[in-house]
Motif scaffolding. Structure first.
Motif, short mmCIF file in Angstrom:
data_model
loop_
_atom_site.label_atom_id
_atom_site.label_comp_id
_atom_site.label_asym_id
_atom_site.label_seq_id
_atom_site.Cartn_x
_atom_site.Cartn_y
_atom_site.Cartn_z
N LEU A 72 0.66 -0.41 -0.22
CA LEU A 72 -0.04 -0.41 0.21
C LEU A 72 0.47 1.24 0.26
CD1 LEU A 72 -2.96 -1.18 2.87
CD2 LEU A 72 -2.94 -1.09 0.12
N PRO A 73 0.82 2.26 -0.31
CA PRO A 73 1.05 3.44 -0.85
C PRO A 73 1.47 4.49 0.41
CG PRO A 73 -0.51 3.44 -2.25
CD PRO A 73 -0.67 2.43 -1.26
N VAL A 74 2.37 4.88 0.89
CA VAL A 74 3.13 5.26 2.40
C VAL A 74 1.70 6.58 2.43
CG1 VAL A 74 4.42 6.49 3.48
CG2 VAL A 74 4.74 4.96 2.51
N ALA A 75 1.48 6.87 1.34
CA ALA A 75 0.47 8.44 1.64
C ALA A 75 -0.90 8.35 2.16
CB ALA A 75 0.72 9.43 -0.13
N GLU A 76 -0.89 7.07 1.01
CA GLU A 76 -2.79 6.67 1.38
C GLU A 76 -3.03 6.37 2.79
OE1 GLU A 76 -4.81 2.81 -0.07
OE2 GLU A 76 -4.00 3.47 -1.30
N VAL A 77 -2.20 5.25 3.48
CA VAL A 77 -1.80 4.94 4.83
C VAL A 77 -2.16 5.84 5.99
CG1 VAL A 77 -0.95 3.29 6.61
CG2 VAL A 77 -0.79 2.48 3.95
N ALA A 78 -1.28 7.13 5.32
CA ALA A 78 -1.39 8.02 6.40
C ALA A 78 -2.22 8.66 6.51
CB ALA A 78 -0.27 9.42 5.92
#
Length: 225
Positions: A72-78
């Motif tokens: 999963l994209p880091v930005a999405e999880v953030a």
């Protein structure tokens, strides 16, 4: 370890200390709800609980949970983590945080002390919580990122002596007139022993850490289950 000069430094464990639940498991469940994957999440959490009950140490069970975010994209999880914190505070602040501890830490922050979150959890939920608590730093378990996405793998978990070492390293870089730490679990013992003032957060009758507090003369903040 009074270093003299500079503001005070407050180091706070997160799960069970500032918040009532587990930032790792609670975020996983929130994320699963948003993705329509609740059954898969509960199966993963249950498998980890069974492993822990059988005696598998936290250093081996926690990484299993991190696999949830593999790919999963880091930005999405953030972004999901920010939504999780906002939802928790909006729905039931008293059920989301230990108010007595959070208010005490906020008062120290208001007096100019730096606040550093120290947790075995990872950057996404802790960064979101750091913004809410106005923390100046986060010391946590590193997640491996490749191409802007989590791989599901981690570096060395921020547990036990590693917490103490991270706190000592922080104080070496940023000398403090007085250092304080808050923790609720026996795995916080080394961190608490590494500062000037140790504060134990204890639910109900407490536990092994509360016993250590009594033996060492540390202050205890009682909280409701």
């Amino acid at each position: 370890m009074r270093a003299g000069g500079g503001p005070g430094a407050v180091f706070a464990d997160v799960d069970g200390t500032l918040i009532r639940g587990s930032s790792l498991i609670d975020l996983l469940r929130y994320d699963a709800g948003a993705r329509g994957a609740v059954d898969a999440a509960e199966a993963l959490v249950e498998s980890v609980r069974r492993a822990a009950a059988s005696g598998v140490p936290r250093t081996r069970t926690a990484p299993l949970l991190y696999s949830w975010w593999a790919g999963l994209p880091v930005a999405e999880v953030a972004d999901v983590a920010e939504q999780w914190v906002r939802a928790g505070m909006r729905a039931d602040r008293a059920g989301f945080v230990h108010s007595a501890v959070v208010d005490e830490v906020a008062a120290r922050r208001g007096a100019g002390d730096a606040l550093v979150l120290v947790s075995a959890s990872f950057d996404a939920p802790l960064a979101a919580l750091a913004r809410f608590f106005d923390a100046t730093g986060v010391l946590c378990t590193p997640m491996v990122v490749v191409g802007g996405r989590y791989t599901g793998e981690t570096g060395t978990p921020m547990l036990g002596e590693r917490k103490a070492r991270a706190v000592r390293d922080y104080l070496a870089r940023a000398p403090s007139r007085c250092s304080t730490a808050y923790g609720d679990h026996i795995s916080d013992l080394e961190m608490l022993a590494a500062v000037d003032e140790a504060v134990v957060v204890a639910e109900g009758a407490g536990g092994p850490l509360a016993a250590e507090a009594a033996a060492r003369g540390w202050r205890v903040v009682p909280v409701e289950r």
